[in-house]
Design an enzyme around this catalytic site. Sequence first.
Site, PDB file in Angstrom:
ATOM      1  N   ASP A 125      -0.783   6.917   6.887  1.00  0.00           N
ATOM      2  CA  ASP A 125      -0.720   5.207   6.204  1.00  0.00           C
ATOM      3  C   ASP A 125      -1.788   4.868   8.029  1.00  0.00           C
ATOM      4  OD1 ASP A 125      -0.383   2.842   6.071  1.00  0.00           O
ATOM      5  OD2 ASP A 125       1.418   2.873   7.252  1.00  0.00           O
TER       6      ASP A 125
ATOM      7  N   THR B 124      -5.644  -1.312   7.055  1.00  0.00           N
ATOM      8  CA  THR B 124      -5.778  -2.831   7.286  1.00  0.00           C
ATOM      9  C   THR B 124      -7.508  -2.644   7.450  1.00  0.00           C
ATOM     10  OG1 THR B 124      -4.584  -2.963   9.713  1.00  0.00           O
ATOM     11  CG2 THR B 124      -3.202  -3.033   7.402  1.00  0.00           C
TER      12      THR B 124
ATOM     13  N   LYS C 184       0.759  -1.225   0.318  1.00  0.00           N
ATOM     14  CA  LYS C 184      -0.261   0.141   0.105  1.00  0.00           C
ATOM     15  C   LYS C 184       1.038   1.853  -0.073  1.00  0.00           C
ATOM     16  CE  LYS C 184      -2.240  -1.525   3.958  1.00  0.00           C
ATOM     17  NZ  LYS C 184      -1.919  -3.163   4.132  1.00  0.00           N
ATOM     18  N   THR C 185       1.680   1.385   0.791  1.00  0.00           N
ATOM     19  CA  THR C 185       2.541   2.386   0.843  1.00  0.00           C
ATOM     20  C   THR C 185       3.606   2.532  -0.132  1.00  0.00           C
ATOM     21  OG1 THR C 185       2.977   2.524   2.825  1.00  0.00           O
ATOM     22  CG2 THR C 185       5.192   3.357   1.794  1.00  0.00           C
TER      23      THR C 185
ATOM     24  N   ARG D 148       6.606  -8.250   1.658  1.00  0.00           N
ATOM     25  CA  ARG D 148       7.309  -8.031   2.861  1.00  0.00           C
ATOM     26  C   ARG D 148       7.495  -9.124   3.944  1.00  0.00           C
ATOM     27  NH1 ARG D 148       4.950  -3.978   6.276  1.00  0.00           N
ATOM     28  NH2 ARG D 148       5.619  -2.497   4.677  1.00  0.00           N
TER      29      ARG D 148
END
Length: 342
Positions: A111, A160, A66-67, A219
């Site tokens: 975020d 999230t 997302k980032t 990740r």
Amino acid sequence: MTDRLVSGTSTDTDEPIDSSLRPRRMADFVGQSKVKENLSIAIQAAKMRGEPLDHVIIYGPPGLGKTTLAHIIAQELEVSIKVTSGPAIERAGEMAAILTSISEGDVLFIDEVHRLSRPVEEVLYPAMEDYFLSWVVGKGLGARNINLRVNPFTLIGATTRFALVSPPLRDRFGSVFRMDYYDSQDMGQILHRSSRILDISIEQGGVDSIATRSRGTPRVANRLLKRIRDYAQVMGDGRITGQAAHEALEKLEVDSLGLDEIDHRLLDSIISKFSGGPVGLDTLAASIGEDADTIMDIYEPYLLQLGFLDRTPRGRLATHLAYSHLGKELPRKMSDPQGNLF
């Protein structure tokens, strides 16, 4: 919880490598084809009109990019990006200061946008709709209203917990995108790209072994890649082969589907202590010594995706797939006299 090797949540040790491996252009971003296609069209249309991109909210499990996608949007728009998070903005004045410092067309990335406080959100509403700030300074007879124009901008929110974003804020986003877990093919492409950037020698067998254990999360894949690289350098010739990856992952207690010791403990508790369920969330949390919210938000999503767990009004149930994966015998209530599942 954040120290789990297979957790998608970012840690301090992840930041340097996340930055070095982060793609800069949409063409380099692997997977999420529908999200990329719709975003690319929206970005191109905004540039053709010479207008800011509609406000965007991106949601999904941690570790899916997302980032990264927010930075790519700013790069594709050829504008600057200012990065902050919901918990970091405690007062309305702080949000006002951020908004007044943004140049025309820039991107503001927040975020954990679901963790913005209500007073801060109230400042955002007119800014998102009309590029206008309005807030009250002082109290009682000395209170006064301040109105101020801000430059047109694009807000990108990431979360999230999409359901926890307040409806008034959620309705002001022009585009909503969900990030899904990646399939094995996409994970393989990500691992090949990461290994090239990090100058790691890896064979296809090693890629396949890591990809199937990465829980569909880039990740996690990159984190496992680093740990297996260490094992291959110390215990082998530095090349990540299928055998080296398998041995390293066995030592790290990550099984063939990416489940770790905590996942096994949670499933085993439901099966062994509560006869497969149903068991209430609070009871389950107490039985394994974890927080109920942590179980619901961090542990359960992947188990639900695998079909190992069911959420019912009466509580959590372990499915026949969980029994099979753990090598447990199915209870009589889950099979008929011939041993067939209901």
